[in-house]
Design an enzyme around this catalytic site. Sequence first.
Site, PDB file in Angstrom:
ATOM      1  N   GLU A  27       0.847  -1.197   0.000  1.00  0.00           N
ATOM      2  CA  GLU A  27       0.000   0.000   0.000  1.00  0.00           C
ATOM      3  C   GLU A  27       0.882   1.247   0.000  1.00  0.00           C
ATOM      4  O   GLU A  27       2.097   1.159   0.177  1.00  0.00           O
ATOM      5  CB  GLU A  27      -0.941  -0.010   1.209  1.00  0.00           C
ATOM      6  CG  GLU A  27      -1.920  -1.178   1.160  1.00  0.00           C
ATOM      7  CD  GLU A  27      -3.110  -1.021   2.074  1.00  0.00           C
ATOM      8  OE1 GLU A  27      -3.341   0.086   2.566  1.00  0.00           O
ATOM      9  OE2 GLU A  27      -3.811  -2.022   2.282  1.00  0.00           O
ATOM     10  N   HIS A  35      -8.765  10.107   2.995  1.00  0.00           N
ATOM     11  CA  HIS A  35      -8.443   9.025   2.064  1.00  0.00           C
ATOM     12  C   HIS A  35      -8.665   9.547   0.651  1.00  0.00           C
ATOM     13  O   HIS A  35      -9.706  10.143   0.363  1.00  0.00           O
ATOM     14  CB  HIS A  35      -9.319   7.794   2.321  1.00  0.00           C
ATOM     15  CG  HIS A  35      -8.765   6.556   1.695  1.00  0.00           C
ATOM     16  ND1 HIS A  35      -8.786   6.350   0.339  1.00  0.00           N
ATOM     17  CD2 HIS A  35      -8.141   5.494   2.229  1.00  0.00           C
ATOM     18  CE1 HIS A  35      -8.196   5.189   0.076  1.00  0.00           C
ATOM     19  NE2 HIS A  35      -7.802   4.650   1.202  1.00  0.00           N
ATOM     20  N   ARG A  59      -0.603   9.174   1.390  1.00  0.00           N
ATOM     21  CA  ARG A  59      -1.991   9.608   1.222  1.00  0.00           C
ATOM     22  C   ARG A  59      -2.183  11.118   1.200  1.00  0.00           C
ATOM     23  O   ARG A  59      -3.012  11.626   0.460  1.00  0.00           O
ATOM     24  CB  ARG A  59      -2.840   9.053   2.370  1.00  0.00           C
ATOM     25  CG  ARG A  59      -3.188   7.638   2.146  1.00  0.00           C
ATOM     26  CD  ARG A  59      -4.112   7.132   3.186  1.00  0.00           C
ATOM     27  NE  ARG A  59      -4.287   5.712   2.930  1.00  0.00           N
ATOM     28  CZ  ARG A  59      -4.812   4.851   3.756  1.00  0.00           C
ATOM     29  NH1 ARG A  59      -5.234   5.268   4.927  1.00  0.00           N
ATOM     30  NH2 ARG A  59      -4.931   3.603   3.425  1.00  0.00           N
ATOM     31  N   HIS A  77     -10.883  10.173   6.812  1.00  0.00           N
ATOM     32  CA  HIS A  77     -10.686   8.733   6.964  1.00  0.00           C
ATOM     33  C   HIS A  77     -10.124   8.331   8.325  1.00  0.00           C
ATOM     34  O   HIS A  77     -10.589   7.370   8.923  1.00  0.00           O
ATOM     35  CB  HIS A  77      -9.729   8.273   5.855  1.00  0.00           C
ATOM     36  CG  HIS A  77      -9.520   6.804   5.805  1.00  0.00           C
ATOM     37  ND1 HIS A  77     -10.560   5.907   5.703  1.00  0.00           N
ATOM     38  CD2 HIS A  77      -8.381   6.060   5.829  1.00  0.00           C
ATOM     39  CE1 HIS A  77     -10.068   4.674   5.660  1.00  0.00           C
ATOM     40  NE2 HIS A  77      -8.766   4.744   5.753  1.00  0.00           N
ATOM     41  N   ARG A  97      -0.474   9.052   9.011  1.00  0.00           N
ATOM     42  CA  ARG A  97      -0.444   7.600   9.219  1.00  0.00           C
ATOM     43  C   ARG A  97      -0.158   6.876   7.914  1.00  0.00           C
ATOM     44  O   ARG A  97      -0.729   7.198   6.867  1.00  0.00           O
ATOM     45  CB  ARG A  97      -1.805   7.146   9.740  1.00  0.00           C
ATOM     46  CG  ARG A  97      -1.969   5.653   9.803  1.00  0.00           C
ATOM     47  CD  ARG A  97      -3.412   5.282  10.049  1.00  0.00           C
ATOM     48  NE  ARG A  97      -4.215   5.443   8.859  1.00  0.00           N
ATOM     49  CZ  ARG A  97      -4.953   4.473   8.308  1.00  0.00           C
ATOM     50  NH1 ARG A  97      -4.981   3.274   8.854  1.00  0.00           N
ATOM     51  NH2 ARG A  97      -5.666   4.700   7.244  1.00  0.00           N
TER      52      ARG A  97
HETATM   53  C1  LIG Z   1     -13.485   2.064   5.511  1.00  0.00           C
HETATM   54  C2  LIG Z   1     -12.247   1.948   6.346  1.00  0.00           C
HETATM   55  C3  LIG Z   1     -11.179   1.174   5.920  1.00  0.00           C
HETATM   56  C4  LIG Z   1     -10.026   1.050   6.702  1.00  0.00           C
HETATM   57  N1  LIG Z   1      -9.020   0.222   6.293  1.00  0.00           N
HETATM   58  C5  LIG Z   1      -7.955   0.017   7.114  1.00  0.00           C
HETATM   59  C6  LIG Z   1      -6.953  -0.942   6.790  1.00  0.00           C
HETATM   60  O1  LIG Z   1      -7.040  -1.631   5.792  1.00  0.00           O
HETATM   61  N2  LIG Z   1      -5.910  -1.087   7.651  1.00  0.00           N
HETATM   62  C7  LIG Z   1      -5.776  -0.351   8.792  1.00  0.00           C
HETATM   63  O2  LIG Z   1      -4.808  -0.528   9.533  1.00  0.00           O
HETATM   64  N3  LIG Z   1      -6.736   0.551   9.129  1.00  0.00           N
HETATM   65  C8  LIG Z   1      -7.812   0.738   8.343  1.00  0.00           C
HETATM   66  N4  LIG Z   1      -8.772   1.638   8.692  1.00  0.00           N
HETATM   67  C9  LIG Z   1      -8.666   2.294   9.986  1.00  0.00           C
HETATM   68  C10 LIG Z   1      -9.017   1.275  11.070  1.00  0.00           C
HETATM   69  O3  LIG Z   1     -10.082   0.483  10.631  1.00  0.00           O
HETATM   70  C11 LIG Z   1      -9.395   1.943  12.362  1.00  0.00           C
HETATM   71  O4  LIG Z   1      -8.437   2.887  12.729  1.00  0.00           O
HETATM   72  C12 LIG Z   1      -9.492   0.905  13.467  1.00  0.00           C
HETATM   73  O5  LIG Z   1     -10.387  -0.102  13.093  1.00  0.00           O
HETATM   74  C13 LIG Z   1      -9.950   1.546  14.753  1.00  0.00           C
HETATM   75  O6  LIG Z   1     -10.189   0.533  15.681  1.00  0.00           O
HETATM   76  P1  LIG Z   1     -10.734   0.934  17.103  1.00  0.00           P
HETATM   77  O7  LIG Z   1     -10.949  -0.338  17.843  1.00  0.00           O
HETATM   78  O8  LIG Z   1      -9.877   1.956  17.691  1.00  0.00           O
HETATM   79  O9  LIG Z   1     -12.132   1.660  16.795  1.00  0.00           O
HETATM   80  P2  LIG Z   1     -13.428   1.117  16.056  1.00  0.00           P
HETATM   81  O10 LIG Z   1     -13.156  -0.120  15.323  1.00  0.00           O
HETATM   82  O11 LIG Z   1     -14.021   2.236  15.301  1.00  0.00           O
HETATM   83  O12 LIG Z   1     -14.384   0.774  17.264  1.00  0.00           O
HETATM   84  C14 LIG Z   1     -14.916   1.801  18.070  1.00  0.00           C
HETATM   85  C15 LIG Z   1     -15.985   1.204  18.946  1.00  0.00           C
HETATM   86  O13 LIG Z   1     -16.382   2.136  19.939  1.00  0.00           O
HETATM   87  C16 LIG Z   1     -17.795   2.196  20.023  1.00  0.00           C
HETATM   88  N5  LIG Z   1     -18.151   3.508  20.576  1.00  0.00           N
HETATM   89  C17 LIG Z   1     -17.827   4.733  20.099  1.00  0.00           C
HETATM   90  N6  LIG Z   1     -18.326   5.690  20.917  1.00  0.00           N
HETATM   91  C18 LIG Z   1     -18.958   5.046  21.925  1.00  0.00           C
HETATM   92  C19 LIG Z   1     -19.690   5.467  23.063  1.00  0.00           C
HETATM   93  N7  LIG Z   1     -19.881   6.774  23.372  1.00  0.00           N
HETATM   94  N8  LIG Z   1     -20.240   4.529  23.887  1.00  0.00           N
HETATM   95  C20 LIG Z   1     -20.100   3.211  23.610  1.00  0.00           C
HETATM   96  N9  LIG Z   1     -19.424   2.748  22.529  1.00  0.00           N
HETATM   97  C21 LIG Z   1     -18.858   3.660  21.710  1.00  0.00           C
HETATM   98  C22 LIG Z   1     -18.246   1.950  18.603  1.00  0.00           C
HETATM   99  O14 LIG Z   1     -19.593   1.582  18.551  1.00  0.00           O
HETATM  100  C23 LIG Z   1     -17.267   0.840  18.196  1.00  0.00           C
HETATM  101  O15 LIG Z   1     -17.712  -0.385  18.695  1.00  0.00           O
HETATM  102  C24 LIG Z   1      -9.931   1.761   7.929  1.00  0.00           C
HETATM  103  C25 LIG Z   1     -11.003   2.554   8.355  1.00  0.00           C
HETATM  104  C26 LIG Z   1     -12.157   2.641   7.582  1.00  0.00           C
HETATM  105  C27 LIG Z   1     -13.301   3.471   8.076  1.00  0.00           C
END
Ligand SMILES: Cc1cc2nc3c(=O)[nH]c(=O)nc-3n(C[C@H](O)[C@H](O)[C@H](O)COP(=O)(O)OP(=O)(O)OC[C@H]3O[C@@H](n4cnc5c(N)ncnc54)[C@H](O)[C@@H]3O)c2cc1C
Length: 534
Positions: free
Chosen positions: A113, A237, A281, A342, A377
Amino acid sequence: MKHEADVLVIGSGIAGLSFALKVAEWGTVNIVTKKEGWESSTNYAQGGIASVLSREDSFEQHLRDTIAGGDGLCHPEVVEQVVREAPERITELVNWGVEFDRDAEDRLALGREGGHSRNRIVHVKDLTGREVERVLLALVVAHPQIQLYTDHTAIDLITEHHLDLGTGTTHCYGAYILENSTGQVHRFRARLTMLATGGAGQVYLHTTNPEIATGDGVAMAYRAGATLGNLEFMQFHPTTLYHPMAASFLITEALRGEGAVLRNKEGAEFITHPQRSLAPRDIVARAIDGEMKRTGVAHLFLDATGISREKLEQRFPHVYQQCARFGIDISHDPIPVVPAAHYMCGGVITDLQGRTSLPGLYACGEVAHTGLHGANRLASNSLLEALVLAHNASLSAREDMVSLTVIDDGIPVWDDSGTCAGEEWILIQHNLHELQTVMWDYVGIVRSRLRLERAQRRINMLGMEIRDYYRKTKVSTQLLELRNLAAIAHLIIKAAMQRTESRGLHYRHDYPERNDRQWQHDTVLQRDSDSSQL
Ligand SMILES: Cc1cc2nc3c(=O)[nH]c(=O)nc-3n(C[C@H](O)[C@H](O)[C@H](O)COP(=O)(O)OP(=O)(O)OC[C@H]3O[C@@H](n4cnc5c(N)ncnc54)[C@H](O)[C@@H]3O)c2cc1C
């Protein structure tokens, strides 16, 4: 019912779930999450997870790529640890049951990537996040030490501020949680609270992020007194599908890794960087933004027609099918694309163990600012960061637990006297749209003092209206999200005004150069006199 556990985890993406699984080996865990368990940015991640796994690659190379992307702001010791720990965390995912794609020799297949100089992205076709989320969630649901509360929204962290202990210190004792279906607000007590609430893409009109990404964790942490860093660095993105019905569907960067090329409306390549369509990016997004403004078009094109149909169907089934749904055969037609918000590089500042500045509060995943990403990032480093930091945090949490207590009484019940049921749904919707539009128009890919000041005035006014409405109305998830988005918008603008230079993702046309002498450090925000407005 008393909601109490050793550890409270807020969020059920990769960060929250992987942390919970490890902590559950020695303690009890409550996880609260806003919607269904799987709804998270994690679930939509396409490209994969970066890790050095081949002889042609090296830790030094991954380290160099990450630091080059971060444009002078990566914390080298953090990069070093995350990069070196990556293979172990990937092996752990495999052992938990994640079925990454493999090559003909049954080795993990590695994609490439933007910004990565080697093939090092493990993936599950273009649905990596969905597979990871599926596996982690199944393990969590089956775990006897973990209780998962879906449709529960965290409102605010509980600190001395609520307890009135008069100790002068601040400490996190859990959170007030709204049970969405009943409207009841519960006190979730815990010795240690992990914020794993993900990003804040919903603060912008166009975003790849799901609806849950409203920056709740950053806003709650700030209100509670934790220190934030680098909120001006929002990654846009470069390639989301341009179609009225597509809701900024992401076209993974891995497609460019396989040879797809960005073209303008004349069909010519327009990116001048040596890595062309595979440049980092920020450079690609700015080049698209500039080309769109220069030619006045609503979108540009990503041309994947040089890749065989067979390969596209097999390696990118999700992108292939989604585009086909909108009448685009990507093996034959160039894909109309625009940039969209993104990834939030800044967040709640933590150390390498996930500890925030507030005792009892940890943060990990996209909500956290560890110093890994610096000013930009690198693709596929974020799922990796979440895994490594969740692992580290689970180790330090075990040590810290010894000195942390659950406050058994003295936490006041949620007081909503004087409020009435919210009837003005249209007000929330209207305020939300206005906020997202202001942020997109004035605090987007290209910024300036004039635009930021204009945004600040509008966001302050919106913030006042929202706070007024919040004080008079019974809480709902939508209202909480709006309140948090107003706070995040305010904080992003504040950070962006402070950084009077262009670096990484933050580009100001009134300060187009990097200023190493003045600005080679993070932008730190702490609660101050204006925080009462958030
Ligand atoms: C379309 C897309 C593609 C991506 N592709 C990649 C990739 O290929 N590789 C990579 O490394 N990264 C990628 N990213 C980035 C990566 O997916 C995210 O940075 C990562 O998944 C974040 O994980 P997290 O556990 O921190 O948060 P999340 O996976 O977003 O989880 C957050 C959680 O918190 C909960 N939450 C939020 N606020 C509250 C609240 N007030 N009360 C209770 N629950 C709450 C939500 O409901 C959710 O369950 C991508 C992001 C997107 C949107």
